[in-house]
Structures are given as structure tokens and as C-alpha cells.
Enzyme design. Sequence first.
Site, PDB file in Angstrom:
ATOM      1  N   ARG A  55       0.845  -1.212   0.000  1.00  0.00           N
ATOM      2  CA  ARG A  55       0.000   0.000   0.000  1.00  0.00           C
ATOM      3  C   ARG A  55       0.868   1.244   0.000  1.00  0.00           C
ATOM      4  O   ARG A  55       0.527   2.244  -0.626  1.00  0.00           O
ATOM      5  CB  ARG A  55      -0.948  -0.038   1.196  1.00  0.00           C
ATOM      6  CG  ARG A  55      -1.996  -1.140   1.095  1.00  0.00           C
ATOM      7  CD  ARG A  55      -2.750  -1.347   2.382  1.00  0.00           C
ATOM      8  NE  ARG A  55      -3.589  -0.201   2.739  1.00  0.00           N
ATOM      9  CZ  ARG A  55      -4.267  -0.125   3.895  1.00  0.00           C
ATOM     10  NH1 ARG A  55      -4.165  -1.121   4.764  1.00  0.00           N
ATOM     11  NH2 ARG A  55      -5.000   0.912   4.170  1.00  0.00           N
ATOM     12  N   GLN A  87      -9.597   9.067   8.634  1.00  0.00           N
ATOM     13  CA  GLN A  87      -9.345   7.654   8.956  1.00  0.00           C
ATOM     14  C   GLN A  87      -8.317   7.080   7.987  1.00  0.00           C
ATOM     15  O   GLN A  87      -7.827   5.975   8.170  1.00  0.00           O
ATOM     16  CB  GLN A  87     -10.656   6.860   8.848  1.00  0.00           C
ATOM     17  CG  GLN A  87     -11.748   7.317   9.797  1.00  0.00           C
ATOM     18  CD  GLN A  87     -13.105   6.735   9.418  1.00  0.00           C
ATOM     19  OE1 GLN A  87     -13.398   5.579   9.718  1.00  0.00           O
ATOM     20  NE2 GLN A  87     -13.906   7.520   8.732  1.00  0.00           N
ATOM     21  N   HIS A 105      -5.968   7.214  12.479  1.00  0.00           N
ATOM     22  CA  HIS A 105      -5.576   5.809  12.321  1.00  0.00           C
ATOM     23  C   HIS A 105      -4.139   5.662  11.818  1.00  0.00           C
ATOM     24  O   HIS A 105      -3.735   4.586  11.354  1.00  0.00           O
ATOM     25  CB  HIS A 105      -6.551   5.083  11.382  1.00  0.00           C
ATOM     26  CG  HIS A 105      -7.905   4.934  11.972  1.00  0.00           C
ATOM     27  ND1 HIS A 105      -9.023   4.622  11.220  1.00  0.00           N
ATOM     28  CD2 HIS A 105      -8.359   5.074  13.253  1.00  0.00           C
ATOM     29  CE1 HIS A 105     -10.088   4.575  12.018  1.00  0.00           C
ATOM     30  NE2 HIS A 105      -9.715   4.843  13.236  1.00  0.00           N
ATOM     31  N   CYS A 113       9.216   2.665  15.726  1.00  0.00           N
ATOM     32  CA  CYS A 113      10.105   1.672  16.353  1.00  0.00           C
ATOM     33  C   CYS A 113       9.542   1.290  17.714  1.00  0.00           C
ATOM     34  O   CYS A 113       9.351   2.157  18.582  1.00  0.00           O
ATOM     35  CB  CYS A 113      11.520   2.232  16.527  1.00  0.00           C
ATOM     36  SG  CYS A 113      12.603   1.098  17.411  1.00  0.00           S
TER      37      CYS A 113
HETATM   38  C1  BV8 Z   1     -10.613   1.209  19.529  1.00  0.00           C
HETATM   39  C2  BV8 Z   1      -5.706   1.722   9.813  1.00  0.00           C
HETATM   40  C3  BV8 Z   1     -10.592   1.553  21.898  1.00  0.00           C
HETATM   41  C4  BV8 Z   1      -5.071   0.461   9.332  1.00  0.00           C
HETATM   42  C5  BV8 Z   1      -8.004   1.204  10.519  1.00  0.00           C
HETATM   43  C6  BV8 Z   1     -17.901  -0.387  19.301  1.00  0.00           C
HETATM   44  C7  BV8 Z   1     -18.755  -1.238  18.669  1.00  0.00           C
HETATM   45  C8  BV8 Z   1     -18.227  -2.278  17.864  1.00  0.00           C
HETATM   46  C9  BV8 Z   1     -16.857  -2.445  17.682  1.00  0.00           C
HETATM   47  C10 BV8 Z   1     -16.022  -1.594  18.314  1.00  0.00           C
HETATM   48  C11 BV8 Z   1     -16.534  -0.591  19.141  1.00  0.00           C
HETATM   49  N1  BV8 Z   1     -15.475   0.097  19.622  1.00  0.00           N
HETATM   50  C12 BV8 Z   1     -14.326  -0.464  19.161  1.00  0.00           C
HETATM   51  C13 BV8 Z   1     -14.634  -1.490  18.355  1.00  0.00           C
HETATM   52  C14 BV8 Z   1     -13.662  -2.343  17.659  1.00  0.00           C
HETATM   53  C15 BV8 Z   1     -13.131  -1.733  16.357  1.00  0.00           C
HETATM   54  C16 BV8 Z   1     -14.261  -1.582  15.373  1.00  0.00           C
HETATM   55  O1  BV8 Z   1     -14.804  -0.518  15.153  1.00  0.00           O
HETATM   56  N2  BV8 Z   1     -14.564  -2.709  14.718  1.00  0.00           N
HETATM   57  C17 BV8 Z   1     -15.586  -2.661  13.634  1.00  0.00           C
HETATM   58  C18 BV8 Z   1     -15.102  -3.512  12.510  1.00  0.00           C
HETATM   59  C19 BV8 Z   1     -16.906  -3.082  14.149  1.00  0.00           C
HETATM   60  N3  BV8 Z   1     -12.476  -0.434  16.555  1.00  0.00           N
HETATM   61  C20 BV8 Z   1     -11.181  -0.446  16.967  1.00  0.00           C
HETATM   62  O2  BV8 Z   1     -10.547  -1.453  17.219  1.00  0.00           O
HETATM   63  C21 BV8 Z   1     -10.531   0.930  17.112  1.00  0.00           C
HETATM   64  N4  BV8 Z   1      -9.877   1.046  18.398  1.00  0.00           N
HETATM   65  O3  BV8 Z   1     -11.819   1.234  19.515  1.00  0.00           O
HETATM   66  O4  BV8 Z   1      -9.849   1.367  20.653  1.00  0.00           O
HETATM   67  C22 BV8 Z   1     -10.753   3.053  22.108  1.00  0.00           C
HETATM   68  C23 BV8 Z   1     -11.814   3.761  21.513  1.00  0.00           C
HETATM   69  C24 BV8 Z   1     -11.962   5.135  21.771  1.00  0.00           C
HETATM   70  C25 BV8 Z   1     -11.079   5.813  22.545  1.00  0.00           C
HETATM   71  C26 BV8 Z   1     -10.032   5.061  23.129  1.00  0.00           C
HETATM   72  C27 BV8 Z   1      -9.869   3.675  22.890  1.00  0.00           C
HETATM   73  C28 BV8 Z   1      -9.401   1.122  16.071  1.00  0.00           C
HETATM   74  C29 BV8 Z   1      -9.928   1.055  14.701  1.00  0.00           C
HETATM   75  C30 BV8 Z   1      -8.847   1.474  13.693  1.00  0.00           C
HETATM   76  C31 BV8 Z   1      -8.454   0.326  12.787  1.00  0.00           C
HETATM   77  N5  BV8 Z   1      -7.581   0.803  11.707  1.00  0.00           N
HETATM   78  N6  BV8 Z   1      -7.151   1.700   9.570  1.00  0.00           N
HETATM   79  C32 BV8 Z   1      -5.288   0.236   7.858  1.00  0.00           C
HETATM   80  O5  BV8 Z   1      -5.789   1.130   7.173  1.00  0.00           O
HETATM   81  O6  BV8 Z   1      -4.909  -0.874   7.435  1.00  0.00           O
HETATM   82  S1  BV8 Z   1      -9.708   1.161  10.199  1.00  0.00           S
HETATM   83  C33 BV8 Z   1      -9.858   1.351   8.471  1.00  0.00           C
HETATM   84  O7  BV8 Z   1     -11.110   0.787   8.139  1.00  0.00           O
HETATM   85  C34 BV8 Z   1      -9.898   2.768   7.982  1.00  0.00           C
HETATM   86  O8  BV8 Z   1      -9.014   3.616   8.660  1.00  0.00           O
HETATM   87  C35 BV8 Z   1     -11.369   3.145   8.236  1.00  0.00           C
HETATM   88  O9  BV8 Z   1     -11.558   3.536   9.575  1.00  0.00           O
HETATM   89  C36 BV8 Z   1     -12.066   1.822   8.017  1.00  0.00           C
HETATM   90  C37 BV8 Z   1     -12.637   1.759   6.626  1.00  0.00           C
HETATM   91  O10 BV8 Z   1     -13.773   2.563   6.628  1.00  0.00           O
HETATM   92  P1  BV8 Z   1     -13.964   3.732   5.517  1.00  0.00           P
HETATM   93  O11 BV8 Z   1     -12.787   4.612   5.477  1.00  0.00           O
HETATM   94  O12 BV8 Z   1     -15.285   4.323   5.809  1.00  0.00           O
HETATM   95  O13 BV8 Z   1     -13.964   2.919   4.135  1.00  0.00           O
HETATM   96  P2  BV8 Z   1     -15.060   1.879   3.599  1.00  0.00           P
HETATM   97  O14 BV8 Z   1     -14.408   1.153   2.489  1.00  0.00           O
HETATM   98  O15 BV8 Z   1     -15.660   1.135   4.721  1.00  0.00           O
HETATM   99  O16 BV8 Z   1     -16.236   2.810   2.989  1.00  0.00           O
HETATM  100  C38 BV8 Z   1     -15.945   3.662   1.926  1.00  0.00           C
HETATM  101  C39 BV8 Z   1     -17.123   4.632   1.845  1.00  0.00           C
HETATM  102  O17 BV8 Z   1     -16.830   5.576   0.813  1.00  0.00           O
HETATM  103  C40 BV8 Z   1     -18.447   3.970   1.481  1.00  0.00           C
HETATM  104  O18 BV8 Z   1     -19.475   4.536   2.258  1.00  0.00           O
HETATM  105  C41 BV8 Z   1     -18.625   4.312  -0.003  1.00  0.00           C
HETATM  106  O19 BV8 Z   1     -19.977   4.454  -0.342  1.00  0.00           O
HETATM  107  C42 BV8 Z   1     -17.902   5.654  -0.075  1.00  0.00           C
HETATM  108  N7  BV8 Z   1     -17.329   5.966  -1.396  1.00  0.00           N
HETATM  109  C43 BV8 Z   1     -16.698   5.120  -2.236  1.00  0.00           C
HETATM  110  N8  BV8 Z   1     -16.253   5.808  -3.324  1.00  0.00           N
HETATM  111  C44 BV8 Z   1     -16.609   7.117  -3.150  1.00  0.00           C
HETATM  112  C45 BV8 Z   1     -17.291   7.219  -1.899  1.00  0.00           C
HETATM  113  N9  BV8 Z   1     -17.770   8.385  -1.423  1.00  0.00           N
HETATM  114  C46 BV8 Z   1     -17.587   9.501  -2.205  1.00  0.00           C
HETATM  115  N10 BV8 Z   1     -16.917   9.476  -3.421  1.00  0.00           N
HETATM  116  C47 BV8 Z   1     -16.439   8.312  -3.916  1.00  0.00           C
HETATM  117  N11 BV8 Z   1     -15.827   8.309  -5.099  1.00  0.00           N
END
Ligand code: BV8
Length: 227
Positions: A55, A87, A105, A113
Site C-alpha cells: 500500500r 481515517q 488511524h 520503532c
Molecule cells: C478502539 C488503519 C478503543 C489500518 C483502521 C464499538 C462497537 C463495535 C466495535 C467496536 C466498538 N469500539 C471499538 C470497536 C472495535 C473496532 C471496530 O470498530 N470494529 C468494527 C469492525 C466493528 N475499533 C477499533 O478497534 C478501534 N480502536 O476502539 O480502541 C478506544 C476507543 C476510543 C477511545 C479510546 C480507545 C481502532 C480502529 C482502527 C483500525 N484501523 N485503519 C489500515 O488502514 O490498514 S480502520 C480502516 O477501516 C480505515 O481507517 C477506516 O476507519 C475503516 C474503513 O472505513 P472507511 O474509510 O469508511 O472505508 P469503507 O471502504 O468502509 O467505505 C468507503 C465509503 O466511501 C463507502 O461509504 C462508499 O460508499 C464511499 N465511497 C466510495 N467511493 C466514493 C465514496 N464516497 C464519495 N466518493 C467516492 N468516489
Amino acid sequence: MKVVVLTGAGVSAESGLPTFRDPDGLWEGHDPMTVATPEAFAADPDLVQRFYDERRAVLAQVRPNAAHVALARLEEHLGDDLYLVTQNIDDLHERGGSKRVHHMHGRLRAAWCTTCDRRHEWTDSLVGRPACPTCGQATMRPDVVWFGEVPHDMDSVQQAIFDCDVFVAIGTSGTVYPAAAFVHYAIGNGADTLELNLAPEPVSDFAQVRQGPATETVPAWVEEMLR
Ligand code: BV8
């Protein structure tokens, strides 16, 4: 007028960077959500390093698009009244001209490191275990926030949302927390909320939703804001 903008993968889609939700959103048959975890890194560091090396390499072949450029223009006019949190781990907001981008993120073009805790600007690969420029240890990992890890800048993000008049989410599916909860904080604070998305997800209860590609909806919205 204090404005908070949250962006997701959709804002970079038209620059050629895949979003997580594309039908073929898989990487080498792996669900990215499973590769982007400390557990995966512990179990198979080479696999995870290659995921991010590939990536990172792609970043050199893509350019910021009209949405990134328009947000940089809005920053010029609003100054500190604009808080941009993303994000995305790509650097297209910065290359589009934005000066203050909060990468909640993490960033692809940075290495962290885990021995001396120093972060380094990094454009090369990490799978070969290069030595840390500060401590010399071969313990650098991608400077990204994996699932189960705490996102960056949470205090300043929450403060900005509590102070904002307008909260705008661009190109995000609202599936990953805590980012997915930001709109609810904003609504609770009485802010106006707007979603700009190619295919707005029904989950989100934004006050206003505009459908379309970010390269069209974002410049149009910024034009309105500046007018
Ligand atoms: C945490 C980096 C504690 C790495 C990423 C509550 C409920 C349920 C679960 C949880 C919860 N709290 C925590 C969790 C667990 C988890 C979570 O959310 N799990 C999910 C799967 C349910 N969260 C965590 O673990 C987080 N940490 O909570 O720690 C805490 C919390 C608060 C305060 C202190 C401590 C950490 C999460 C981070 C993970 N790392 N990225 C990497 O990139 O490899 S997440 C990664 O996936 C991205 O960064 C982003 O966040 C996510 C992808 O989502 P999007 O960016 O929205 O992309 P997606 O493809 O999904 O959608 C694209 C959108 O664009 C669509 O809507 C589409 O229609 C639109 N689109 C497409 N093309 C276009 C467009 N729009 C306009 N124009 C276009 N052309």
C-alpha cells in the site's frame, strides 16, 4: 463557523486507492480487518509488513484529487475554524495542500520503532527489517492504528466536535469505531450534520445527505461555504 470534517476511504477512491468496502475489498484473500491487527502482526509479521509495503508503494503512483484540493482551499479560508480528521493512512490530504490533518488511524509513510518508540518518515519497505535510524534495532512497524489499538488525537478530536457548528463526513461507511460515533457526538452537541457519499449508508442519521462522487460533491460544498 467552526467546522469538523471527517474523511474515509471514499475521499481517496477517485485517486485510485481501493476502499475497504469494494466488492473485491479483499487483500490476497484476506479480509483487511484481520490483517490490520496486532495479533496478525505477532503471528505473521512478514504478511502484515508486505500488506503495508504494497500500500505504501502504491502511494507513489497516485495523486490527490479535486476533493483533497477543495478541502485544502477551505482550510486556507477558515484557518483554525476547520478541523480535518481522517481515517485514511494515505498522505493525499497533505499532497492536496492541507496543512493540519489529524490522522486518527496513523500514516502509511511513517515507521514506528517499538524499542525506542520513535516515529520516522518512511517511504520504503519494512519487510526487510531495516534498522531504526535512532536506536538501530530491527523493530519498526507501520505507524498505523490496528483494530484493538487506541486511535490518535482522540482528546483534540472530541474537543473539536463538541465545539463545532457543522460536522461533515465524507466518503466513510461509518462501520469502524470510534469514528462512526462522531456524528452522534456532533448531533448531541446541536451541530448541523452533513454526509457526502457516493452511496450513503442508511445507518447514519445525518441531518443532510448529498449523494455523488467526492470530486463533485466536496468542491460544490466548499464553494457554498466560501460564498
Ligand atoms: C478502539 C488503519 C478503543 C489500518 C483502521 C464499538 C462497537 C463495535 C466495535 C467496536 C466498538 N469500539 C471499538 C470497536 C472495535 C473496532 C471496530 O470498530 N470494529 C468494527 C469492525 C466493528 N475499533 C477499533 O478497534 C478501534 N480502536 O476502539 O480502541 C478506544 C476507543 C476510543 C477511545 C479510546 C480507545 C481502532 C480502529 C482502527 C483500525 N484501523 N485503519 C489500515 O488502514 O490498514 S480502520 C480502516 O477501516 C480505515 O481507517 C477506516 O476507519 C475503516 C474503513 O472505513 P472507511 O474509510 O469508511 O472505508 P469503507 O471502504 O468502509 O467505505 C468507503 C465509503 O466511501 C463507502 O461509504 C462508499 O460508499 C464511499 N465511497 C466510495 N467511493 C466514493 C465514496 N464516497 C464519495 N466518493 C467516492 N468516489
